[in-house]
Design an enzyme around this catalytic site. Structure first.
Site, mmCIF file in Angstrom:
data_model
loop_
_atom_site.group_PDB
_atom_site.id
_atom_site.type_symbol
_atom_site.label_atom_id
_atom_site.label_comp_id
_atom_site.label_asym_id
_atom_site.label_seq_id
_atom_site.Cartn_x
_atom_site.Cartn_y
_atom_site.Cartn_z
ATOM 1 N N ASP A 1 16.353 -13.318 16.492
ATOM 2 C CA ASP A 1 15.742 -14.194 17.508
ATOM 3 C C ASP A 1 15.729 -13.494 18.869
ATOM 4 O O ASP A 1 14.744 -13.556 19.609
ATOM 5 C CB ASP A 1 16.444 -15.562 17.580
ATOM 6 C CG ASP A 1 17.959 -15.453 17.595
ATOM 7 O OD1 ASP A 1 18.500 -14.354 17.321
ATOM 8 O OD2 ASP A 1 18.629 -16.466 17.893
ATOM 9 N N TYR B 1 11.543 -13.202 -0.036
ATOM 10 C CA TYR B 1 10.234 -13.359 -0.683
ATOM 11 C C TYR B 1 10.313 -13.133 -2.192
ATOM 12 O O TYR B 1 9.373 -13.441 -2.922
ATOM 13 C CB TYR B 1 9.198 -12.397 -0.082
ATOM 14 C CG TYR B 1 8.796 -12.719 1.341
ATOM 15 C CD1 TYR B 1 9.166 -13.911 1.952
ATOM 16 C CD2 TYR B 1 8.042 -11.827 2.091
ATOM 17 C CE1 TYR B 1 8.819 -14.201 3.255
ATOM 18 C CE2 TYR B 1 7.680 -12.106 3.402
ATOM 19 C CZ TYR B 1 8.076 -13.297 3.972
ATOM 20 O OH TYR B 1 7.727 -13.576 5.281
ATOM 21 N N ASP C 1 8.330 -9.152 8.701
ATOM 22 C CA ASP C 1 6.992 -9.748 8.631
ATOM 23 C C ASP C 1 6.635 -10.350 9.990
ATOM 24 O O ASP C 1 5.569 -10.101 10.561
ATOM 25 C CB ASP C 1 7.026 -10.838 7.539
ATOM 26 C CG ASP C 1 5.655 -11.313 7.146
ATOM 27 O OD1 ASP C 1 4.664 -10.820 7.706
ATOM 28 O OD2 ASP C 1 5.566 -12.208 6.278
ATOM 29 N N LYS D 1 20.560 -11.510 11.252
ATOM 30 C CA LYS D 1 21.208 -12.688 11.840
ATOM 31 C C LYS D 1 22.638 -12.735 11.312
ATOM 32 O O LYS D 1 23.016 -13.643 10.550
ATOM 33 C CB LYS D 1 20.427 -13.958 11.444
ATOM 34 C CG LYS D 1 19.074 -14.110 12.109
ATOM 35 C CD LYS D 1 19.156 -14.640 13.524
ATOM 36 C CE LYS D 1 19.543 -16.106 13.553
ATOM 37 N NZ LYS D 1 19.687 -16.611 14.950
ATOM 38 N N ASP E 1 4.260 -8.457 13.287
ATOM 39 C CA ASP E 1 3.041 -9.090 13.802
ATOM 40 C C ASP E 1 3.144 -9.336 15.300
ATOM 41 O O ASP E 1 2.175 -9.188 16.047
ATOM 42 C CB ASP E 1 2.773 -10.421 13.082
ATOM 43 C CG ASP E 1 1.964 -10.200 11.804
ATOM 44 O OD1 ASP E 1 1.786 -9.029 11.412
ATOM 45 O OD2 ASP E 1 1.516 -11.192 11.198
#
Ligand code: NAD
Length: 371
Positions: A226, A143, A250, A194, A254
């Site tokens: 994942d 980000y 992020d 990852k 959620d």
């Protein structure tokens, strides 16, 4: 009487002031019944500050935040300020607080009270007793990494670039927060990246492994992001603390939040680095926004804000007993079937924001044997 703890309260916009008022009542209760006093300064942020000062956060309020022991933040935003310039939008106030206070570790708990297990989108048995803490890196990663942008090459090909970039210091400090917290919980850390396809993932894993050796009592497991998403909905109770980067955090926080079924119940904390005395800069806020659709109606759920306050009691002030008392009272109120509209279901009683606050104070009095 212990020394007063300096809190900057920024209620913000929409339901922010309504839910903040319920926290003030609990603070007053604590001063009266528990001899814990707070020196609370209130300030404006977001749209409220734009209206009063033309900016979502003044330099004075920023200085107050830096001087406080902790900041308690409501929510910002609303349709009234949707058209203002981007750098003046209500959210810019929150982003400046996070940036100037260097709040790099975002703590997002996801837990399920027994009486609320039916509110989850998963089967109640899968989530009953759930208690996960996600530690998300908040100030770096893709980000923020440079270069970034959308450009057209001389060949006429358009392309977009984001850069995932982490320094050793950045990974080190957030992973350390996760291990420290795990030692106060169930001694388990899942480090999520990852490493199979990303260099930053290999780097993250290497650092997490090194830090893990300093915490022999904590069990460390590495997991691909994942797989973590899949495991969160398959068997969420396997997790204690999850630590991960900004982007994965992020998404995964959620996802974990929704296991609990309600936005009005979710607190969060953002922590900075400890200073010489071990004190961290910290900001506590509910996960929800300003909910303009219900603002001013006395129907908002104040529990996310109250639980943000109990996180403050724990992580900024080491007042675990008081935090336990308040969380216990919340549990009792919910078990008695009292619900604000957002979490009401058949067989429960729908109550207002202020009544929820009153019920909580009653339970607190009961818990210490006053009634
Ligand atoms: P929201 O979280 O404000 O509301 C989403 C839905 O959940 C609404 O239906 C709302 O009524 C409900 N809800 C939220 N909190 C609740 C509570 N405590 N009790 C009962 N119901 C609750 O998200 P949104 O609608 O996407 O955004 C509204 C405004 O809030 C926007 O201006 C947005 O930018 C802002 N926002 C601010 C923050 C923040 O301050 N950290 C976070 C998210 C959104």
């Amino acid at each position: 009487m212990t020394a007063p703890k300096k809190i900057l309260l920024l209620p913000g916009d929409g339901i922010g002031p309504e839910v903040s008022r319920q926290v003030r009542r609990v603070m007053d209760w604590m001063a009266k019944r528990r001899s814990v006093s707070f020196e609370v300064k209130e300030g404006l942020v977001g749209g409220a500050s734009i209206d009063a000062h033309g900016t979502p956060l003044t330099d004075e309020t920023m200085a107050d935040a830096m001087a406080a022991d902790a900041v308690l933040f409501g929510a910002v935003g609303g349709p009234k300020w949707d058209e203002v310039a981007r750098h003046l939008r209500p959210e810019a106030g929150l982003l400046r607080l996070r940036k100037d206070m260097d709040l790099f570790a975002n703590l997002r708990p996801a837990f399920v009270y027994d009486s609320m297990a039916d509110a989850s989108s998963l089967k109640p048995d899968l989530v009953r007793g759930l208690d996960i803490l996600i530690v998300r890196e908040l100030t770096s990663g893709v980000y923020f990494g440079q270069p970034r942008g959308i450009e057209t090459l001389p060949t006429g090909v358009r392309r977009a670039i984001d850069t995932q970039l982490y320094t050793e210091i950045e990974v080190n400090r957030v992973v350390r927060v996760a291990f420290d917290l795990a030692t106060k919980r169930r001694n388990k850390v899942h480090s999520v990246e990852k490493a199979n396809v990303m260099e930053t993932g290999v780097f993250w894993r290497e650092i997490a492994t090194k830090i893990g050796k300093e915490y022999p009592s904590v069990e460390l497991q590495h997991m691909y992001a994942d797989n973590c998403a899949m495991q969160l909905v398959r068997n969420p109770k396997q997790f204690d603390v999850i630590v991960t980067d900004n982007l994965f955090g992020d998404i995964l926080s959620d996802c974990a939040a929704m296991l609990t079924g309600s936005l009005g119940m979710l607190p969060s904390a953002s922590l900075g680095a400890p200073d010489a005395s071990g004190r961290r800069k910290a900001l506590y806020e509910p996960v929800h926004g300003s909910a303009p659709d219900i603002a001013g109606q006395n129907v908002a759920n104040p529990l996310a804000m109250l639980l943000s306050f109990t996180m403050m009691l724990r992580w900024s002030f080491d007042l675990h007993e008081d935090a336990d008392l308040i969380e216990g009272a919340i549990k009792s109120v919910l078990a008695s079937g009292m619900r604000t509209a957002d979490i009401a279901s058949p067989g429960t009683a729908k109550v207002s924001t202020t009544t929820m606050g009153e019920m909580l104070l009653r339970e607190l009095d009961k818990a210490i044997g006053i009634i």
